[in-house]
Design a protein around this motif. Sequence first.
Motif, short mmCIF file in Angstrom:
data_model
loop_
_atom_site.label_atom_id
_atom_site.label_comp_id
_atom_site.label_asym_id
_atom_site.label_seq_id
_atom_site.Cartn_x
_atom_site.Cartn_y
_atom_site.Cartn_z
N GLY A 17 0.82 -1.21 0.00
CA GLY A 17 0.00 0.00 0.00
C GLY A 17 0.85 1.26 0.00
N VAL A 18 1.95 1.26 0.78
CA VAL A 18 2.87 2.41 0.79
C VAL A 18 3.47 2.62 -0.59
CG1 VAL A 18 5.07 3.25 1.73
CG2 VAL A 18 3.39 2.18 3.25
N VAL A 21 0.91 4.32 -2.77
CA VAL A 21 0.70 5.71 -2.37
C VAL A 21 1.85 6.59 -2.85
CG1 VAL A 21 0.56 7.28 -0.40
CG2 VAL A 21 -0.80 5.19 -0.43
N LEU A 22 3.07 6.11 -2.73
CA LEU A 22 4.23 6.90 -3.16
C LEU A 22 4.22 7.14 -4.67
CD1 LEU A 22 7.10 5.35 -0.97
CD2 LEU A 22 5.85 7.49 -0.61
N ILE A 23 3.84 6.14 -5.43
CA ILE A 23 3.73 6.34 -6.89
C ILE A 23 2.67 7.40 -7.19
CG2 ILE A 23 3.07 5.24 -9.06
CD1 ILE A 23 4.22 2.64 -7.99
N PHE A 24 1.54 7.31 -6.50
CA PHE A 24 0.46 8.29 -6.70
C PHE A 24 0.95 9.71 -6.38
CE2 PHE A 24 -2.95 10.80 -4.74
CZ PHE A 24 -3.81 10.92 -5.82
N ALA A 104 10.43 -1.33 -1.06
CA ALA A 104 9.17 -0.75 -1.51
C ALA A 104 9.37 0.71 -1.94
CB ALA A 104 8.14 -0.83 -0.39
N ILE A 105 10.18 1.47 -1.20
CA ILE A 105 10.41 2.88 -1.53
C ILE A 105 11.18 3.01 -2.84
CG2 ILE A 105 11.53 5.00 -0.77
CD1 ILE A 105 10.99 4.11 2.11
N ILE A 106 12.24 2.21 -3.00
CA ILE A 106 13.03 2.25 -4.24
C ILE A 106 12.16 1.86 -5.43
CG2 ILE A 106 14.96 1.20 -5.47
CD1 ILE A 106 16.35 0.89 -2.76
#
Length: 262
Positions: A17-18, A21-24, A104-106
């Motif tokens: 989910g994170v 959200v970051l892509i969005f 996930a962040i990368i």
Amino acid sequence: MEKLKPHVKYKSWILVGVFAVLIFLDLLFKYLEEKFAWQCAIIPGWVEIRYGFRNAGCAFSFLNDNPQIGQPLLITVTFILFAALAFLFIVMKEKYIITKTAIAIIAAGAIGNLVDRLWLFEVRDWFGLNMFGSGLVYCNFADFFIVIGAILVVIDILFLEEWSVWPLPKKAREGAKRREEEEKAKKAEKEALANGSPVPQDGKNVNISADNAGMHADTGTASGTGSVTDAEPGPDTDSAADARAADAADAPAEDAGATDEK
């Protein structure tokens, strides 16, 4: 070697989910930058937000001067990178949550810029940052995600896990010590097998020792009980008792004779 298998539980789903959200957020800010033509100098010459900067390369304008080479290369590399990150994310245990968070962040940053490359054949940059005193370099949230995730991975590898170079948390240090002891035990076992010596099995030895101790304790208890309760008086003991009784009986008679003589 432990067999690889999926480890995707509730923490992993939260990170998915994170990731979304970051892509969005990255794509939203790129859209807003274009729609409202942002122009803002937060710290003039150091931190600025500007509309219209386009990057045909990758993070912080690298390969920007060779889009014919840079874009196909970066698109291919991004797909390979994302496949590798997705595989690691799936098979990595959830106890390594910091590394999974970094992955996930990368991945979010990589996909955010990949959308721009596939759609526009360039990346929309709007955040200017003077990092080395040599002028502003423009980037976007996706670039920051990639850098932040990479920093988290480095910190985790160096300090936070039991297999880290310098484990700092108490739990990590204890885990590192336990791993070291296990490795020493395995090494000793291999050396014993190579030399043809019997390999000790600690668990069985402990159990055997405990059983032996119990047997000795039972034997000692039985012997002590027998010596106290089952002992029978011998002839020597009876003779000594009779002599003491005779002496006690003669003592009053002698006292009486002495009185009469007086």
